[in-house]
Design a protein around this motif. Sequence first.
Motif, PDB file in Angstrom:
ATOM      1  N   ALA A   1      -1.612 -51.856  -7.651  1.00  0.00           N
ATOM      2  CA  ALA A   1      -2.510 -52.582  -6.757  1.00  0.00           C
ATOM      3  C   ALA A   1      -2.514 -54.035  -7.174  1.00  0.00           C
ATOM      4  N   SER A   2      -2.749 -54.896  -6.210  1.00  0.00           N
ATOM      5  CA  SER A   2      -2.817 -56.318  -6.533  1.00  0.00           C
ATOM      6  C   SER A   2      -4.112 -56.575  -7.292  1.00  0.00           C
ATOM      7  N   PRO A   3      -4.135 -57.611  -8.133  1.00  0.00           N
ATOM      8  CA  PRO A   3      -5.349 -57.894  -8.905  1.00  0.00           C
ATOM      9  C   PRO A   3      -6.568 -58.150  -8.016  1.00  0.00           C
ATOM     10  N   GLY A   4      -6.362 -58.664  -6.806  1.00  0.00           N
ATOM     11  CA  GLY A   4      -7.485 -58.914  -5.909  1.00  0.00           C
ATOM     12  C   GLY A   4      -8.167 -57.637  -5.470  1.00  0.00           C
ATOM     13  N   ASN A   5      -7.414 -56.551  -5.356  1.00  0.00           N
ATOM     14  CA  ASN A   5      -7.993 -55.278  -4.944  1.00  0.00           C
ATOM     15  C   ASN A   5      -8.669 -54.564  -6.097  1.00  0.00           C
ATOM     16  N   MET A   6      -8.400 -54.956  -7.313  1.00  0.00           N
ATOM     17  CA  MET A   6      -8.926 -54.275  -8.487  1.00  0.00           C
ATOM     18  C   MET A   6     -10.330 -54.758  -8.850  1.00  0.00           C
ATOM     19  N   GLN A   7     -10.835 -55.768  -8.163  1.00  0.00           N
ATOM     20  CA  GLN A   7     -12.159 -56.281  -8.501  1.00  0.00           C
ATOM     21  C   GLN A   7     -13.217 -55.249  -8.146  1.00  0.00           C
ATOM     22  N   SER A   8     -14.080 -55.000  -9.093  1.00  0.00           N
ATOM     23  CA  SER A   8     -15.168 -54.072  -8.845  1.00  0.00           C
ATOM     24  C   SER A   8     -16.332 -54.845  -8.239  1.00  0.00           C
ATOM     25  N   PRO A   9     -17.252 -54.166  -7.585  1.00  0.00           N
ATOM     26  CA  PRO A   9     -18.405 -54.874  -7.036  1.00  0.00           C
ATOM     27  C   PRO A   9     -19.195 -55.514  -8.160  1.00  0.00           C
ATOM     28  N   PRO A  10     -19.909 -56.590  -7.855  1.00  0.00           N
ATOM     29  CA  PRO A  10     -20.642 -57.282  -8.914  1.00  0.00           C
ATOM     30  C   PRO A  10     -21.665 -56.342  -9.550  1.00  0.00           C
ATOM     31  N   PRO A  11     -21.818 -56.437 -10.858  1.00  0.00           N
ATOM     32  CA  PRO A  11     -22.801 -55.593 -11.534  1.00  0.00           C
ATOM     33  C   PRO A  11     -24.198 -55.842 -10.975  1.00  0.00           C
ATOM     34  N   PRO A  12     -25.077 -54.862 -11.031  1.00  0.00           N
ATOM     35  CA  PRO A  12     -26.412 -55.016 -10.452  1.00  0.00           C
ATOM     36  C   PRO A  12     -27.210 -56.150 -11.069  1.00  0.00           C
ATOM     37  N   HIS A  13     -26.965 -56.469 -12.332  1.00  0.00           N
ATOM     38  CA  HIS A  13     -27.748 -57.541 -12.947  1.00  0.00           C
ATOM     39  C   HIS A  13     -27.427 -58.897 -12.333  1.00  0.00           C
ATOM     40  N   THR A  14     -26.222 -59.103 -11.800  1.00  0.00           N
ATOM     41  CA  THR A  14     -25.921 -60.372 -11.146  1.00  0.00           C
ATOM     42  C   THR A  14     -26.679 -60.485  -9.828  1.00  0.00           C
ATOM     43  N   GLU A  15     -26.909 -59.348  -9.164  1.00  0.00           N
ATOM     44  CA  GLU A  15     -27.717 -59.380  -7.946  1.00  0.00           C
ATOM     45  C   GLU A  15     -29.147 -59.784  -8.282  1.00  0.00           C
ATOM     46  N   ALA A  16     -29.666 -59.285  -9.396  1.00  0.00           N
ATOM     47  CA  ALA A  16     -31.015 -59.655  -9.819  1.00  0.00           C
ATOM     48  C   ALA A  16     -31.072 -61.134 -10.161  1.00  0.00           C
ATOM     49  N   ILE A  17     -30.031 -61.619 -10.824  1.00  0.00           N
ATOM     50  CA  ILE A  17     -29.980 -63.043 -11.177  1.00  0.00           C
ATOM     51  C   ILE A  17     -29.924 -63.880  -9.911  1.00  0.00           C
ATOM     52  N   THR A  18     -29.107 -63.461  -8.948  1.00  0.00           N
ATOM     53  CA  THR A  18     -29.008 -64.184  -7.686  1.00  0.00           C
ATOM     54  C   THR A  18     -30.343 -64.186  -6.957  1.00  0.00           C
ATOM     55  N   LEU A  19     -31.006 -63.035  -6.943  1.00  0.00           N
ATOM     56  CA  LEU A  19     -32.311 -62.936  -6.279  1.00  0.00           C
ATOM     57  C   LEU A  19     -33.328 -63.845  -6.967  1.00  0.00           C
ATOM     58  N   LYS A  20     -33.339 -63.836  -8.301  1.00  0.00           N
ATOM     59  CA  LYS A  20     -34.261 -64.708  -9.034  1.00  0.00           C
ATOM     60  C   LYS A  20     -33.982 -66.167  -8.723  1.00  0.00           C
ATOM     61  N   ARG A  21     -32.693 -66.526  -8.639  1.00  0.00           N
ATOM     62  CA  ARG A  21     -32.320 -67.912  -8.344  1.00  0.00           C
ATOM     63  C   ARG A  21     -32.803 -68.312  -6.954  1.00  0.00           C
ATOM     64  N   GLU A  22     -32.605 -67.415  -5.978  1.00  0.00           N
ATOM     65  CA  GLU A  22     -33.049 -67.708  -4.617  1.00  0.00           C
ATOM     66  C   GLU A  22     -34.563 -67.865  -4.554  1.00  0.00           C
ATOM     67  N   VAL A  23     -35.291 -67.003  -5.265  1.00  0.00           N
ATOM     68  CA  VAL A  23     -36.753 -67.104  -5.286  1.00  0.00           C
ATOM     69  C   VAL A  23     -37.172 -68.412  -5.932  1.00  0.00           C
ATOM     70  N   ARG A  24     -36.496 -68.761  -7.045  1.00  0.00           N
ATOM     71  CA  ARG A  24     -36.815 -70.018  -7.725  1.00  0.00           C
ATOM     72  C   ARG A  24     -36.552 -71.218  -6.821  1.00  0.00           C
ATOM     73  N   LEU A  25     -35.414 -71.189  -6.096  1.00  0.00           N
ATOM     74  CA  LEU A  25     -35.088 -72.293  -5.198  1.00  0.00           C
ATOM     75  C   LEU A  25     -36.102 -72.396  -4.055  1.00  0.00           C
ATOM     76  N   MET A  26     -36.529 -71.235  -3.521  1.00  0.00           N
ATOM     77  CA  MET A  26     -37.531 -71.265  -2.447  1.00  0.00           C
ATOM     78  C   MET A  26     -38.851 -71.834  -2.953  1.00  0.00           C
ATOM     79  N   LYS A  27     -39.262 -71.423  -4.161  1.00  0.00           N
ATOM     80  CA  LYS A  27     -40.498 -71.961  -4.734  1.00  0.00           C
ATOM     81  C   LYS A  27     -40.366 -73.458  -4.974  1.00  0.00           C
ATOM     82  N   ASN A  28     -39.188 -73.878  -5.442  1.00  0.00           N
ATOM     83  CA  ASN A  28     -38.953 -75.297  -5.696  1.00  0.00           C
ATOM     84  C   ASN A  28     -39.033 -76.101  -4.401  1.00  0.00           C
TER      85      ASN A  28
END
Length: 111
Positions: free
Chosen positions: A36-63
Amino acid sequence: MAVTGDETESAATGDIPAYQLRSPNSGLAHSIMMAASPGNMQSPPPPHTEAITLKREVRLMKNREAARECRRKKKEYVKCLENRVAVLENQNKTLIEELKALKDIYCHKAE
């Protein structure tokens, strides 16, 4: 031939998954590697990155909300200062006129 879905030591083969294929008639297992090509081998982002992204979005909205409130308060403060300037200019004008009137009275008494 049927794919059993058993992955075998993909790290040893350079991250290429290997599957066991078994023929329904013979029962013999044959190893086959799926490239398989390396692009197809990428796994979905770990759940903790989703939490980090959500925290960042909340922080940006509050800001953004805090910045909006800060701008609103600044406008209110500037309006208050402008009103105070207008009041003080009127008071200064009145005092200047009063001073002129008193000078005129004083000058006429001195003559």
